[in-house]
Design a protein around this motif. Structure first.
Motif: not given
Length: 452
Positions: A165-166, A168-170, A172-173, A176, A184, A292
């Motif tokens: 999950a972490e 994927e967050k990076h 996604r940044d 963007k 998502s 998720d």
């Protein structure tokens, strides 16, 4: 209490060997009862899991020692649209990657969010732009509502250092900064793996012991040494059970070794990996599309793959119905891994660069110097080193002069190319860097003015 001490103090007592006696015990339900008793005695970390089918993650004994488990590879897709300026820049960088001159090729890089991504000279008809480093392989499409904006492979090495999950967050940044995302992350493929130690002879059973919905079952060997099994390769689900130590000798995955040591691995123990590859079709069949929902259902996916889609059994020649054959003791432990436990230690040494080992590089240098000394009949080390370096400098001088460069510039050109490949050196010139900073500032202003 440390992770290692938790493992040693709360370990269940599994079968001690893989003999007929232990197999019979499993058939009679004695092993199953041992596992249930061990679960009932475990602490709150394993509470809430069904005692009938879940072995505590810390079931480390003489027969089965779990070293680590987790997401090995992750493939994600994102709907959206690239910014026009990004699309234009990618097209130019791809042209640079295709340029016949090395100094131009070396500039095919995209620096973003702490990553120096190599821009590839080739893509596909669907995803013409491809960028890669040690963490991500990002494939980007032109504008199309039917095609995802991005299709990304998150590397196995990266996932040993960070939770999915972490990661994927990076990611996604990063995305963007490249375009507008409309949804998502959707999972196109996920590989789940578990590394373990067992004295079990993985070659001791035949193909008939595997009860599976897969179409292919293959045994593998290298130089007559058995390396493992593969089941269902090419299908929407597949499984591999293989000797991970042999595999890392060729892949160079030395980052796994300290992680194994932290959970009790000893140098003389063979490490085996069982790995399930689950494609988008099977995930969708289970109603799992977004990252998720997939991550929230890893226990269910592992259970489905290792109990319904595939089982390793103890064939009974007196029973012609394979579905009634008892589960092999080894598979009982594998299928019962609890994915809701926080067992794994994450690597602290990950860097996004794709670096070869110094040992490999130096070995090539030694081989080159040895060839030179042998050719010229030199057996004195100091003389050989002096003459080798002199000849190397002369070669650089002649090669550089041929294309109008000094020896130093010729070598630096090669260094920059390798820096692009290894994601270690940003080769973009100052004028282009200033232009990119202006473009980025303009994009940020536009986003702010639109209220994003």
């Amino acid at each position: 209490m440390s992770q290692k001490s938790k493992v040693s103090n709360q370990s269940a007592e599994p079968p001690r060997d893989a003999t007929r006696e232990s197999a019979a015990a499993w058939r009679d339900g004695e092993v199953e009862q041992d596992l249930t008793d061990a679960l009932n005695q475990s602490d709150s970390s394993s509470q809430g899991t069904p005692p009938s089918n879940t072995v505590p993650y810390n079931c480390n004994g003489e027969y089965f020692k779990l070293l680590r488990f987790g997401v090995d590879s992750l493939y994600l897709s994102y709907q959206g649209e690239l910014f026009p300026e990004v699309k234009e820049r990618l097209a130019k960088l791809k042209q640079l990657a295709q340029h016949p001159e090395a100094d131009q090729q070396a500039q095919a890089q995209y620096a973003i969010a702490g990553h120096i991504l190599e821009v590839k000279d080739k893509g596909s008809s669907i995803f013409p732009y491809v960028m890669e480093d040690g963490a991500f392989r990002i494939s980007l499409s032109r504008t199309s509502k039917k095609t995802p904006m991005a299709y990304v492979k998150v590397s196995s090495r990266y996932l040993c250092s960070i939770k999915p999950a972490e990661a994927e967050k990076h990611l996604r940044d990063i995305l963007k900064e490249l375009g507008t995302l409309d949804s998502s992350a959707h999972v196109s493929r996920i590989d789940l793996c578990a590394d373990f130690v067992s004295p079990e002879n993985m070659e001791s059973w035949g193909r008939d012991a595997w009860i599976t919905r897969g179409k292919k079952i293959d045994a593998h060997a290298v130089n007559e040494k058995f390396t493992g099994w593969s089941i269902g390769l090419g299908g929407k689900i597949s499984c591999r059970l293989y000797n991970k130590l042999i595999e890392i000798h060729s892949s160079g995955r030395t980052d796994l070794v300290p992680l194994w040591r932290e959970t009790g691995w000893q140098e003389n123990e063979p490490v085996w990996r069982v790995e399930f590859q689950l494609m988008r079709d099977v995930l969708a069949e289970h109603g799992l599309i977004s990252l998720d929902t997939v991550l929230a259902n890893l226990n269910g996916l592992w259970s489905y793959a290792s109990t319904e889609w595939l089982r390793l059994t103890l064939p009974n020649p007196d029973d012609q119905t394979p579905s009634r054959w008892p589960v092999h003791p080894l598979w009982g432990y594998i299928s019962s891994i609890d994915w809701e436990t926080d067992f794994n230690t994450l690597s602290r040494s990950f860097k996004p660069e794709r670096l070869p080992e110094d040992k490999r590089i130096l070995t090539l240098g030694i081989s080159s110097m040895a060839c030179f000394m042998a050719k010229h009949g030199i057996t004195d080390f100091d003389e050989g080193l002096d003459r080798y370096l002199l000849a190397l400098h002369q070669h650089l001088y002649v090669s550089g002069e041929f294309i109008g460069l000094s020896a130093e510039d010729y070598l630096l050109e090669k260094v920059r190319l390798r820096g692009k490949e290894y994601n270690t050196i940003l080769n973009i010139n100052e004028a282009d860097q200033e232009r990119l900073e202006v473009e980025k500032a303009a994009k940020n202003y536009r986003k702010a003015s639109e209220g994003e």
